[in-house]
Design an enzyme around this catalytic site. Structure first.
Site, short mmCIF file in Angstrom:
data_model
loop_
_atom_site.label_atom_id
_atom_site.label_comp_id
_atom_site.label_asym_id
_atom_site.label_seq_id
_atom_site.Cartn_x
_atom_site.Cartn_y
_atom_site.Cartn_z
N ARG A 10 -35.02 17.34 23.87
CA ARG A 10 -34.24 17.32 22.62
C ARG A 10 -33.51 18.65 22.40
NH1 ARG A 10 -37.84 15.59 17.79
NH2 ARG A 10 -35.88 15.88 16.69
N HIS A 45 -36.93 12.78 4.40
CA HIS A 45 -35.66 12.78 5.16
C HIS A 45 -35.87 12.11 6.53
CE1 HIS A 45 -32.00 14.45 7.02
NE2 HIS A 45 -32.77 14.76 8.05
N TYR A 104 -20.06 17.16 10.77
CA TYR A 104 -19.80 17.94 9.55
C TYR A 104 -20.80 19.08 9.46
CZ TYR A 104 -23.38 14.67 7.67
OH TYR A 104 -24.50 13.90 7.48
N ASN A 164 -24.90 23.13 4.26
CA ASN A 164 -25.82 24.17 3.78
C ASN A 164 -26.94 23.53 3.00
OD1 ASN A 164 -24.19 26.28 4.69
ND2 ASN A 164 -23.17 26.54 2.72
N LYS A 165 -27.99 24.29 2.78
CA LYS A 165 -28.99 23.94 1.77
C LYS A 165 -28.75 24.89 0.59
CE LYS A 165 -31.79 20.98 4.13
NZ LYS A 165 -33.07 21.21 4.78
#
Ligand code: VOV
Length: 248
Positions: free
Chosen positions: A130, A171, A144, A147-148
């Site tokens: 991965r 999530h 795209y 940000n957090k």
């Protein structure tokens, strides 16, 4: 200070978005266009060879809309290799007919929010695959940056690790329902580019991008903390399709 999550890094990534300078391409002689097309094909073959040798990976997609005409997504072991390949391409006669419009520098990243305890990442072949992935050649791509958020009470980086873990679990659960439909490559770009992550999604059906991204908008980590840049969506460009694209 909240505890930083540990991350694993793999190949460096360069997303290189370009327009085709159609006026210049039309104005070129058939010989010039033929020479430029041959040079483009040489690059595409070289990159395919790098991928066959598992020293990197390349995805080539057209972009729908006016933000770009195509993107090269390149993965390589080092930042030097990425720089070398973009400079080599820039010197080609085909590149002279392109206008760079956007680029993004990042590195394939896995965070340890959902890491299996007791597993040494260096010894886990699934994790290693991965981190150094061969990019899917799915029909469609969606890219795209994001940000957090760090804003008042909605500051991701001030949250206790446990809270972040809980949200990332949710999530991951949503993401998992898209298994087999959407493949995501998350690249980290803190300290490397303007946003914190690049999100690159691959799918056979672009509608899956819409459904997945929409569903995630309702999930706390995206709803409260997600900030997003421009979206780029496109279609796989095999060497044959690329030849058709530039046929005039
Ligand atoms: C195809 C679906 C899919 C799946 C299965 C999936 C799963 C997971 C897992 C299990 C993990 C955590 C461990 C790791 O692997 O890092 C992540 C991590 C991450 N994700 Fe994700 N994600 C998906 C898809 C997916 C999307 C569509 C987005 C964009 C969000 C949106 O609202 O538009 C995204 C973002 C991220 C990010 C930015 C991170 C890193 C966050 C951090 O703070 O470190 N992601 N993601």
């Amino acid at each position: 200070m909240s505890e930083a999550v540990q991350t694993l890094e793999g190949w460096y990534a360069l997303h290189d978005f370009r327009l085709i300078d159609w006026n210049a391409w039309h104005a070129a002689t058939p010989q010039e266009r033929k020479h430029a097309t041959e040079e483009l094909n040489t690059f595409l073959s070289q990159w395919q060879q790098v991928e066959n040798d598992k020293l990197g990976s390349t995805a080539v997609y057209s972009i729908v809309g006016q933000k770009a005409d195509f993107v090269f997504m390149q993965l390589r072991e080092t930042l030097e290799e990425l720089n070398d390949l973009e400079n080599a391409f820039n010197k080609s006669s085909f590149a002279a007919f392109t206008i760079p419009v956007y680029s993004y520098v990042s590195i394939v990243e896995l965070s340890s929010y959902l890491a299996k305890p007791g597993v040494d990442p260096a010894e886990d072949p699934e994790l290693q695959a991965r981190l150094k992935p061969i990019l899917p050649k799915a029909k469609h791509i969606c890219f795209y940056p994001m940000n957090k958020r760090r804003d008042g009470n909605d500051n991701w980086y001030m949250l206790p690790a446990e809270d972040r873990k809980t949200m990332m679990r949710s999530h991951g659960m949503i993401g998992r329902t898209y298994a087999g439909k959407v493949k995501q490559i998350i690249t980290g770009s803190v300290g490397l580019d303007d946003w914190e992550w690049g999100v690159t999604l691959f799918s056979e059906d672009p509608l899956h991008f819409k459904k997945l991204v929409y569903e995630m908008r309702f999930d706390e980590v995206s709803a409260r903390f997600g900030e997003f840049g421009d979206f780029y969506v496109g279609n796989l460009l095999s060497p044959e399709k690329f030849a058709q694209l530039i046929q005039v």
